[in-house]
Write an enzyme that holds these catalytic residues in place. Structure first.
Site, PDB file in Angstrom:
ATOM      1  N   GLY A  32       9.132   7.794  -0.317  1.00  0.00           N
ATOM      2  CA  GLY A  32      10.254   8.495   0.313  1.00  0.00           C
ATOM      3  C   GLY A  32      11.010   7.601   1.275  1.00  0.00           C
ATOM      4  CB  ALA A  36      20.954   0.772  -1.045  1.00  0.00           C
ATOM      5  CG  HIS A  38      13.484   3.586  -2.375  1.00  0.00           C
ATOM      6  ND1 HIS A  38      13.644   3.596  -1.009  1.00  0.00           N
ATOM      7  CD2 HIS A  38      12.180   3.311  -2.605  1.00  0.00           C
ATOM      8  CE1 HIS A  38      12.478   3.347  -0.432  1.00  0.00           C
ATOM      9  NE2 HIS A  38      11.586   3.163  -1.375  1.00  0.00           N
ATOM     10  CD  GLN A  62       0.303   2.979  -0.268  1.00  0.00           C
ATOM     11  OE1 GLN A  62       0.187   3.582  -1.320  1.00  0.00           O
ATOM     12  NE2 GLN A  62       1.307   2.134  -0.041  1.00  0.00           N
ATOM     13  CD  GLU A 149      11.393  -9.759  -8.600  1.00  0.00           C
ATOM     14  OE1 GLU A 149      12.353 -10.255  -7.960  1.00  0.00           O
ATOM     15  OE2 GLU A 149      10.998 -10.196  -9.691  1.00  0.00           O
ATOM     16  CG  ASP A 151       6.566  -3.467  -1.246  1.00  0.00           C
ATOM     17  OD1 ASP A 151       6.120  -3.702  -0.122  1.00  0.00           O
ATOM     18  OD2 ASP A 151       7.474  -2.646  -1.456  1.00  0.00           O
ATOM     19  CD  GLN A 154       3.456  -1.489  -4.038  1.00  0.00           C
ATOM     20  OE1 GLN A 154       2.867  -0.949  -3.127  1.00  0.00           O
ATOM     21  NE2 GLN A 154       4.699  -1.162  -4.357  1.00  0.00           N
ATOM     22  CB  SER A 187      11.128   3.052   4.376  1.00  0.00           C
ATOM     23  OG  SER A 187      11.457   3.270   3.020  1.00  0.00           O
TER      24      SER A 187
END
Ligand code: PAF
Length: 279
Positions: A32, A36, A38, A62, A149, A151, A154, A187
């Site tokens: 959430g 931009a 996301h 996490q 990218e 993250d 991840q 975020s």
């Protein structure tokens, strides 16, 4: 296009049955506070599939005990607008109980990824990510799933999980979206004070300078050490600034294979991460 919201697995399955009759399903998992960056992931998923499902779930497993789980921004109504504008068809915003029902006790280990880069600084983080993403992929069963990218580690963990567990999904990497001054969209940028926000783009400038030095022939450990000194002198507390193999994230000595320069640094109480391709 209409955007529907479902909040539990039964409603998700019912909505997905309808979407599957129309064609392929793309998936963008998020926590959430959509921005931009996301939106670009949703648009990319939409280019590759008839309908896009976005999950919004701030995954407790996490976050470490002293991390920002309780203060992580929550804004479902605004997120719905962002998801709709970007072309999503369905938002899945489950409760913690829907994802981790009473008695839940199985998890996926991210293995060696727990020992390097963010894995070393955030114990258990990638196990939490791997487990929740596997669960979400198995619930949505999309043809494609898009991850940013920004993250980068991840993304590598998720590619590994999908390959190791034979999950039938194509993982698509989306390029980092940046503010006009170079700061990678996140975020967590919302936590920065106005003063810190002015300093924050130095992290990307330092990545670019370090790449330039390495390309000019400076040994990468010297170039990254200079980058750490520069960031520290500007008030960052650097967790790492390191060059790794772009696919495995193993340490590298020379630039024979594609590499990735990755950084994590604290600015006040905010931890920023960024990375850039090399070679
Ligand atoms: O990148 C994120 O927002 C999260 O780590 C993810 C992939 C949604 C898993 O909780």
């Amino acid at each position: 296009m209409q955007l529907n919201l479902v909040k539990n697995m039964a409603d998700l399955q019912q909505a997905l049955a309808g979407l599957r009759t129309q064609g392929s399903v793309g998936f963008v998992p998020t926590m959430g506070a959509l921005h931009a960056g996301h939106a670009s992931l949703i648009k990319l998923a939409k280019e590759r599939s008839k309908n896009v499902v976005v999950s919004i779930f701030v995954n407790p497993t996490q976050f470490g005990p002293n991390e920002d789980f309780t203060k992580y921004p929550k804004m479902l109504e605004k997120d719905m607008e962002t998801a709709k504008a970007a072309g999503a068809s369905l938002v899945y915003a489950p409760s913690a109980g829907d994802i981790y029902p009473e008695g839940f006790s199985t998890s996926i280990s991210a293995g060696n990824m727990n020992k390097i880069l963010d894995g070393a600084f955030r114990p258990g983080h990638f196990d939490g990510v791997a487990t929740v993403v596997a669960k979400l992929l198995l619930r949505v069963v999309p043809q494609v799933a898009v991850f940013g990218e920004k993250d980068y580690q991840q993304l590598c963990v998720i590619r590994r999980v999908v390959q190791d567990l034979d999950l039938p999904v194509e993982i698509i990497a989306a390029p980092i979206m940046r503010e006009t001054d170079g700061l990678a969209m996140s975020s967590r940028n919302a936590y920065l004070t106005p003063e810190e926000r002015k300093t924050a783009p130095e992290i990307y400038k330092t990545l670019c300078e370090t790449v330039k030095h390495i390309k000019a022939g400076m040994p990468h450990r010297q170039a990254t050490a200079e980058g750490v000194d520069k960031l520290s002198s500007m008030g960052f507390k650097v967790d790492y600034l390191e060059l790794h193999d772009a696919a495995t994230l193993n340490s590298i000595e020379s630039l024979e294979r594609p590499a990735r320069l990755l950084v994590a640094a604290w600015l006040g109480g905010t931890r920023l991460i960024d990375n850039i391709a090399m070679g």
